[in-house]
Motif scaffolding. Structure first.
Motif, PDB file in Angstrom:
ATOM      1  N   ALA A  81      -4.849  -5.561  -1.722  1.00 14.19           N
ATOM      2  CA  ALA A  81      -3.652  -5.409  -1.102  1.00 14.19           C
ATOM      3  C   ALA A  81      -3.857  -6.139   0.314  1.00 14.19           C
ATOM      4  O   ALA A  81      -4.995  -6.125   0.989  1.00 14.19           O
ATOM      5  N   VAL A  82      -2.876  -6.992   0.949  1.00 13.64           N
ATOM      6  CA  VAL A  82      -3.113  -7.682   2.049  1.00 13.64           C
ATOM      7  C   VAL A  82      -1.959  -7.601   2.879  1.00 13.64           C
ATOM      8  O   VAL A  82      -0.776  -7.321   2.731  1.00 13.64           O
ATOM      9  N   VAL A  83      -2.400  -7.297   4.357  1.00 15.36           N
ATOM     10  CA  VAL A  83      -1.541  -7.128   5.342  1.00 15.36           C
ATOM     11  C   VAL A  83      -1.802  -8.038   6.360  1.00 15.36           C
ATOM     12  O   VAL A  83      -3.130  -8.058   6.722  1.00 15.36           O
ATOM     13  N   VAL A  84      -1.051  -8.933   6.791  1.00 12.30           N
ATOM     14  CA  VAL A  84      -1.074 -10.015   7.710  1.00 12.30           C
ATOM     15  C   VAL A  84      -0.534  -9.343   9.197  1.00 12.30           C
ATOM     16  O   VAL A  84       0.496  -9.166   9.185  1.00 12.30           O
ATOM     17  N   ILE A  85      -1.507  -9.560  10.074  1.00 15.57           N
ATOM     18  CA  ILE A  85      -0.793  -9.232  11.271  1.00 15.57           C
ATOM     19  C   ILE A  85      -0.952 -10.309  12.565  1.00 15.57           C
ATOM     20  O   ILE A  85      -1.979 -11.238  12.073  1.00 15.57           O
ATOM     21  N   THR A  86      -0.060 -10.361  13.383  1.00 13.76           N
ATOM     22  CA  THR A  86      -0.135 -11.276  14.524  1.00 13.76           C
ATOM     23  C   THR A  86       0.719 -11.171  15.667  1.00 13.76           C
ATOM     24  O   THR A  86       1.724 -10.378  15.534  1.00 13.76           O
ATOM     25  N   ALA A  87       0.256 -11.615  16.688  1.00 13.21           N
ATOM     26  CA  ALA A  87       1.117 -11.765  17.918  1.00 13.21           C
ATOM     27  C   ALA A  87       1.789 -12.797  18.145  1.00 13.21           C
ATOM     28  O   ALA A  87       2.821 -13.132  19.150  1.00 13.21           O
ATOM     29  N   LEU A 113       0.075   2.433   8.882  1.00 11.24           N
ATOM     30  CA  LEU A 113      -0.002   3.264   7.530  1.00 11.24           C
ATOM     31  C   LEU A 113       1.034   2.607   6.553  1.00 11.24           C
ATOM     32  O   LEU A 113       0.920   2.371   5.290  1.00 11.24           O
ATOM     33  N   GLY A 114       2.348   2.477   7.062  1.00 14.81           N
ATOM     34  CA  GLY A 114       3.517   2.145   6.219  1.00 14.81           C
ATOM     35  C   GLY A 114       3.240   0.661   5.644  1.00 14.81           C
ATOM     36  O   GLY A 114       3.557   0.515   4.529  1.00 14.81           O
ATOM     37  N   ALA A 115       2.773  -0.260   6.295  1.00 16.64           N
ATOM     38  CA  ALA A 115       2.482  -1.780   6.002  1.00 16.64           C
ATOM     39  C   ALA A 115       1.292  -1.582   4.732  1.00 16.64           C
ATOM     40  O   ALA A 115       1.711  -2.316   3.663  1.00 16.64           O
ATOM     41  N   ILE A 116       0.318  -0.696   5.009  1.00 11.75           N
ATOM     42  CA  ILE A 116      -0.754  -0.591   3.969  1.00 11.75           C
ATOM     43  C   ILE A 116      -0.167   0.117   2.858  1.00 11.75           C
ATOM     44  O   ILE A 116      -0.608  -0.338   1.710  1.00 11.75           O
ATOM     45  N   ASP A 117       0.381   1.056   2.995  1.00 13.62           N
ATOM     46  CA  ASP A 117       0.916   1.569   1.565  1.00 13.62           C
ATOM     47  C   ASP A 117       2.001   0.580   0.911  1.00 13.62           C
ATOM     48  O   ASP A 117       1.848   0.639  -0.439  1.00 13.62           O
ATOM     49  N   LEU A 118       2.838   0.112   1.467  1.00  8.59           N
ATOM     50  CA  LEU A 118       3.505  -1.165   1.098  1.00  8.59           C
ATOM     51  C   LEU A 118       2.844  -2.068   0.203  1.00  8.59           C
ATOM     52  O   LEU A 118       3.065  -2.745  -0.738  1.00  8.59           O
ATOM     53  N   ALA A 119       1.738  -2.597   1.258  1.00  2.00           N
ATOM     54  CA  ALA A 119       0.875  -3.666   0.559  1.00  2.00           C
ATOM     55  C   ALA A 119       0.385  -3.184  -0.844  1.00  2.00           C
ATOM     56  O   ALA A 119      -0.026  -3.899  -1.680  1.00  2.00           O
ATOM     57  N   LEU A 120      -0.130  -1.934  -0.920  1.00  2.00           N
ATOM     58  CA  LEU A 120      -0.864  -1.143  -2.055  1.00  2.00           C
ATOM     59  C   LEU A 120       0.059  -1.425  -3.079  1.00  2.00           C
ATOM     60  O   LEU A 120      -0.350  -1.460  -4.356  1.00  2.00           O
ATOM     61  N   GLY A 121       1.521  -0.817  -2.857  1.00  2.00           N
ATOM     62  CA  GLY A 121       2.171  -0.905  -3.750  1.00  2.00           C
ATOM     63  C   GLY A 121       2.629  -2.324  -4.413  1.00  2.00           C
ATOM     64  O   GLY A 121       2.753  -2.572  -5.505  1.00  2.00           O
ATOM     65  N   ASN A 122       2.635  -3.269  -3.326  1.00  3.73           N
ATOM     66  CA  ASN A 122       2.949  -4.582  -4.058  1.00  3.73           C
ATOM     67  C   ASN A 122       1.691  -5.024  -4.698  1.00  3.73           C
ATOM     68  O   ASN A 122       1.771  -5.608  -5.942  1.00  3.73           O
ATOM     69  N   ALA A 123       0.518  -4.729  -4.400  1.00  6.10           N
ATOM     70  CA  ALA A 123      -0.784  -5.152  -5.347  1.00  6.10           C
ATOM     71  C   ALA A 123      -0.835  -4.615  -6.660  1.00  6.10           C
ATOM     72  O   ALA A 123      -1.067  -5.108  -7.526  1.00  6.10           O
ATOM     73  N   GLY A 124      -0.332  -3.327  -6.647  1.00  6.22           N
ATOM     74  CA  GLY A 124      -0.251  -2.429  -7.792  1.00  6.22           C
ATOM     75  C   GLY A 124       0.534  -2.954  -8.945  1.00  6.22           C
ATOM     76  O   GLY A 124       0.413  -3.073  -9.952  1.00  6.22           O
ATOM     77  N   ALA A 125       1.761  -3.424  -8.254  1.00 10.04           N
ATOM     78  CA  ALA A 125       2.891  -3.881  -8.963  1.00 10.04           C
ATOM     79  C   ALA A 125       2.537  -5.290  -9.612  1.00 10.04           C
ATOM     80  O   ALA A 125       2.650  -5.469 -10.985  1.00 10.04           O
ATOM     81  N   VAL A 126       1.766  -6.088  -9.095  1.00 11.95           N
ATOM     82  CA  VAL A 126       1.327  -7.467  -9.459  1.00 11.95           C
ATOM     83  C   VAL A 126       0.101  -7.145 -10.625  1.00 11.95           C
ATOM     84  O   VAL A 126       0.162  -7.839 -11.452  1.00 11.95           O
ATOM     85  N   SER A 127      -0.687  -5.969 -10.233  1.00 12.79           N
ATOM     86  CA  SER A 127      -1.912  -6.178 -11.241  1.00 12.79           C
ATOM     87  C   SER A 127      -1.568  -5.090 -12.469  1.00 12.79           C
ATOM     88  O   SER A 127      -2.266  -4.947 -13.509  1.00 12.79           O
TER      89      SER A 127
END
Length: 128
Positions: A81-87, A113-127
């Protein structure tokens, strides 16, 4: 969460690394690994393949930015799962990998935490 998730935190700023690490370490269900820059992150991914999530800043020292780092991570570890952060206000959601989650600095712990949960869900849907 049933099992701990290992989160690789990638940034060039020690304060950002420490802040994210402290927050996740204090949250049940997360183990953290810190990497300063893309080279350190690539080394961690090669030597510790059990990484579930990568949280990477866009702007990193060296030739690989955080977006490219996340693309490489997905290429080599399809379930990550990936979360990209930036200013950087020039970076847009469309710039990140399709299943990645975009989070603009500054952000709070609940947003992370919300972004990580969403990323884990996105990765799970792909795999799946």
């Amino acid at each position: 969460m049933d099992t701990d998730k290992t989160v690789l935190i990638v940034d060039d700023d020690d304060m950002v690394l420490e802040s994210i690490d402290l927050h996740l370490s204090a949250t049940d269900g997360y183990q953290t690994v810190r990497a300063q820059g893309a080279a350190g992150a690539l080394s961690h991914m090669q030597n510790a393949p059990g990484i579930d999530v990568i949280v990477a800043d866009v702007i990193l020292a060296g030739t690989i930015n955080g977006i490219d780092l996340c693309r490489k991570a997905i290429e080599h570890y399809p379930a990550i799962a990936v979360v990209v952060i930036t200013a950087d206000t020039e970076v847009k959601c469309a710039d990140i990998p399709a299943r990645g989650v975009f989070l603009r600095k500054p952000f709070g712990g609940a947003q992370l935490l919300g972004a990580i949960d969403l990323a884990l869900g996105n990765a799970g849907a792909v795999s799946a």
